[in-house]
Write an enzyme that holds these catalytic residues in place. Structure first.
Site, PDB file in Angstrom:
ATOM      1  N   GLY A   1       0.811  -1.227   0.000  1.00 52.02           N
ATOM      2  CA  GLY A   1       0.000   0.000   0.000  1.00 52.02           C
ATOM      3  C   GLY A   1       0.835   1.263   0.000  1.00 52.02           C
TER       4      GLY A   1
ATOM      5  N   GLY B   1      16.393   9.548  -8.305  1.00 51.63           N
ATOM      6  CA  GLY B   1      17.639   8.780  -8.328  1.00 51.63           C
ATOM      7  C   GLY B   1      17.599   7.503  -7.510  1.00 51.63           C
TER       8      GLY B   1
ATOM      9  N   VAL C   1      -3.383  -7.438  -1.330  1.00 48.31           N
ATOM     10  CA  VAL C   1      -2.846  -8.204  -0.192  1.00 48.31           C
ATOM     11  C   VAL C   1      -3.886  -9.126   0.440  1.00 48.31           C
ATOM     12  CG1 VAL C   1      -1.119  -6.431   0.378  1.00 48.31           C
ATOM     13  CG2 VAL C   1      -3.323  -6.430   1.573  1.00 48.31           C
TER      14      VAL C   1
ATOM     15  N   ASN D   1       1.963  -2.413   5.397  1.00 47.16           N
ATOM     16  CA  ASN D   1       1.411  -1.071   5.634  1.00 47.16           C
ATOM     17  C   ASN D   1      -0.063  -0.950   5.268  1.00 47.16           C
ATOM     18  OD1 ASN D   1       1.542   2.046   5.777  1.00 47.16           O
ATOM     19  ND2 ASN D   1       0.964   1.638   3.648  1.00 47.16           N
TER      20      ASN D   1
ATOM     21  N   SER E   1      -1.791   0.786  14.891  1.00 47.84           N
ATOM     22  CA  SER E   1      -2.464   2.038  15.243  1.00 47.84           C
ATOM     23  C   SER E   1      -2.707   2.074  16.742  1.00 47.84           C
ATOM     24  CB  SER E   1      -3.809   2.071  14.502  1.00 47.84           C
ATOM     25  OG  SER E   1      -4.669   3.029  15.075  1.00 47.84           O
TER      26      SER E   1
ATOM     27  N   TYR F   1     -11.635  -2.464  13.320  1.00 53.29           N
ATOM     28  CA  TYR F   1     -10.302  -2.016  12.868  1.00 53.29           C
ATOM     29  C   TYR F   1      -9.283  -2.271  13.979  1.00 53.29           C
ATOM     30  CZ  TYR F   1      -6.678   1.549  11.831  1.00 53.29           C
ATOM     31  OH  TYR F   1      -5.500   2.215  11.605  1.00 53.29           O
TER      32      TYR F   1
ATOM     33  N   ALA G   1      -9.499  -4.262  16.573  1.00 59.68           N
ATOM     34  CA  ALA G   1      -9.342  -5.691  16.867  1.00 59.68           C
ATOM     35  C   ALA G   1      -8.401  -6.340  15.843  1.00 59.68           C
ATOM     36  CB  ALA G   1     -10.703  -6.384  16.840  1.00 59.68           C
ATOM     37  N   ALA G   2      -8.560  -5.987  14.580  1.00 53.27           N
ATOM     38  CA  ALA G   2      -7.700  -6.562  13.536  1.00 53.27           C
ATOM     39  C   ALA G   2      -6.256  -6.082  13.699  1.00 53.27           C
ATOM     40  CB  ALA G   2      -8.235  -6.185  12.157  1.00 53.27           C
TER      41      ALA G   2
HETATM   42  N1  NAD Z   1      -3.810   7.798   8.591  1.00 53.89           N
HETATM   43  C1  NAD Z   1      -3.797   7.691   9.908  1.00 53.89           C
HETATM   44  O1  NAD Z   1      -4.108   8.629  10.692  1.00 53.89           O
HETATM   45  C2  NAD Z   1      -3.374   6.388  10.525  1.00 53.89           C
HETATM   46  C3  NAD Z   1      -3.326   6.293  11.917  1.00 53.89           C
HETATM   47  C4  NAD Z   1      -2.920   5.113  12.489  1.00 53.89           C
HETATM   48  C5  NAD Z   1      -2.549   4.036  11.692  1.00 53.89           C
HETATM   49  N2  NAD Z   1      -2.618   4.152  10.348  1.00 53.89           N
HETATM   50  C6  NAD Z   1      -2.224   2.989   9.526  1.00 53.89           C
HETATM   51  O2  NAD Z   1      -1.210   3.396   8.617  1.00 53.89           O
HETATM   52  C7  NAD Z   1      -1.288   2.600   7.423  1.00 53.89           C
HETATM   53  C8  NAD Z   1      -1.322   3.498   6.197  1.00 53.89           C
HETATM   54  O3  NAD Z   1      -2.424   4.369   6.291  1.00 53.89           O
HETATM   55  P1  NAD Z   1      -2.685   5.529   5.222  1.00 53.89           P
HETATM   56  O4  NAD Z   1      -3.646   6.456   5.894  1.00 53.89           O
HETATM   57  O5  NAD Z   1      -1.412   6.050   4.677  1.00 53.89           O
HETATM   58  O6  NAD Z   1      -3.435   4.705   4.070  1.00 53.89           O
HETATM   59  P2  NAD Z   1      -4.071   5.212   2.706  1.00 53.89           P
HETATM   60  O7  NAD Z   1      -5.465   4.689   2.705  1.00 53.89           O
HETATM   61  O8  NAD Z   1      -3.841   6.668   2.476  1.00 53.89           O
HETATM   62  O9  NAD Z   1      -3.209   4.446   1.609  1.00 53.89           O
HETATM   63  C9  NAD Z   1      -3.180   3.052   1.571  1.00 53.89           C
HETATM   64  C10 NAD Z   1      -2.820   2.565   0.171  1.00 53.89           C
HETATM   65  O10 NAD Z   1      -3.060   1.149   0.207  1.00 53.89           O
HETATM   66  C11 NAD Z   1      -3.672   0.757  -1.005  1.00 53.89           C
HETATM   67  N3  NAD Z   1      -4.482  -0.439  -0.752  1.00 53.89           N
HETATM   68  C12 NAD Z   1      -5.717  -0.494  -0.190  1.00 53.89           C
HETATM   69  N4  NAD Z   1      -6.139  -1.758  -0.130  1.00 53.89           N
HETATM   70  C13 NAD Z   1      -5.147  -2.524  -0.660  1.00 53.89           C
HETATM   71  C14 NAD Z   1      -5.003  -3.920  -0.876  1.00 53.89           C
HETATM   72  N5  NAD Z   1      -5.971  -4.759  -0.529  1.00 53.89           N
HETATM   73  N6  NAD Z   1      -3.851  -4.377  -1.427  1.00 53.89           N
HETATM   74  C15 NAD Z   1      -2.868  -3.518  -1.784  1.00 53.89           C
HETATM   75  N7  NAD Z   1      -2.962  -2.168  -1.612  1.00 53.89           N
HETATM   76  C16 NAD Z   1      -4.091  -1.682  -1.051  1.00 53.89           C
HETATM   77  C17 NAD Z   1      -4.531   1.948  -1.415  1.00 53.89           C
HETATM   78  O11 NAD Z   1      -4.799   1.920  -2.805  1.00 53.89           O
HETATM   79  C18 NAD Z   1      -3.668   3.128  -0.955  1.00 53.89           C
HETATM   80  O12 NAD Z   1      -2.815   3.586  -1.995  1.00 53.89           O
HETATM   81  C19 NAD Z   1      -2.523   1.714   7.598  1.00 53.89           C
HETATM   82  O13 NAD Z   1      -2.133   0.448   8.093  1.00 53.89           O
HETATM   83  C20 NAD Z   1      -3.339   2.448   8.643  1.00 53.89           C
HETATM   84  O14 NAD Z   1      -4.211   1.586   9.335  1.00 53.89           O
HETATM   85  C21 NAD Z   1      -3.007   5.299   9.741  1.00 53.89           C
END
Ligand code: NAD
Length: 249
Positions: free
Chosen positions: A13, A54, A64, A90, A147, A161, A163-164
């Protein structure tokens, strides 16, 4: 220190957001990065962007949540004589659908599965697909992005979310025990609120964060670069919290 030259990192991701920040830092540290995303065009754009600076970066689109796709792609890398030294799990949130925030009592069974598929099965699939190769070569780094919702209970409608995420983090602890003797580590980076969440949600919370700012994807990249490095070989089964100090435990 923390140089990743001659290493290949797969970041799931990483076409945008936190994942792209991680890919950018690992690439600048010398790694060849494989940009996974379910959105093929997004993965290609992100890889092209990093190459234009670069770096060594290639798109690697797959879903995934589909184990056969994950296996086929990883086997394809091994068949080309290449390898994956670093896996960053991620992909999260609600996958490629908008994040649903609902109290558990109001959720329908049809709304449960997506959170488990993306945040837990995605991690299981990718970890399983790379682990044998890492153990056989005697080196590997698995880093799973979690998270605060996976560390504590919250009343903001993110129970499935959370729990996972907690399940994925606990998988890392067990895997760490199993593969430590092979030179492979498994860790977690648990994030607080990042700067890509809607302002309506974040503005009121910023004053409660001791560092008075939201997280930037590069903040996460720096934490991951440490855990991915040779130097972090004695750190495993650990959760590194990157949250601006919001919850200090
Ligand atoms: N954004 C937040 O505030 C926050 C806070 C805590 C934790 N997180 C965690 O950080 C991580 C990244 O979050 P983000 O906000 O940058 O995500 P995002 O949603 O901005 O980007 C995630 C990317 O993953 C891709 N994606 C989605 N489903 C997919 C799949 N099944 N297979 C492959 N690619 C897939 C999407 O196309 C996207 O480009 C996540 O695990 C999220 O739970 C985010």
């Amino acid at each position: 220190m923390y140089e990743l030259t001659n290493m290949t990192a797969l970041i799931t991701g990483s076409g945008q957001g936190v994942g792209f920040g991680i890919a950018s830092v690992l690439a600048h540290q010398g790694a060849r990065v494989l940009i996974n995303d379910i959105d093929r065009a997004r993965a290609s754009r992100a890889a092209e962007h990093l190459r234009s600076e670069g770096n060594q970066a290639e798109p690697m689109p797959f879903d995934v949540t589909d184990f056969s796709q994950v296996q086929t792609q990883i086997e394809g890398i091994h068949a080309k004589g290449s390898r994956i030294d670093i896996l960053v799990n991620n992909v999260g949130n609600a996958g490629n659908t908008p994040m649903l925030q609902k109290p558990f009592r109001e959720m329908q069974p049809s709304e449960w599965k997506n959170f488990i598929d993306v945040n837990l099965y995605g991690v299981i699939h990718c970890t399983k697909a790379v682990l044998d190769g890492m153990c056989e070569r005697g080196f590997g780094r698995i880093i799973t992005i979690s998270s605060e919702a996976g560390r504590m209970g919250l009343g903001i409608g993110v129970s499935l979310y959370g729990a996972a995420k907690a399940g994925a983090a606990h998988l890392m602890r067990h895997v760490a025990h199993e593969v430590g003797p092979f030179g492979v580590t498994a860790n977690v980076v648990a994030l607080g609120l990042m700067n890509n969440v809607p302002d309506a949600f974040s503005t009121q919370l910023i004053p409660l964060i001791p560092t008075h700012r939201l997280g930037d994807p590069l903040d996460v990249g720096y934490a991951v670069a440490f855990l991915a490095s040779e130097e972090a070989g004695w750190v495993t089964g650990h959760t590194l919290v990157a949250n601006g100090g919001f919850a200090t435990f």
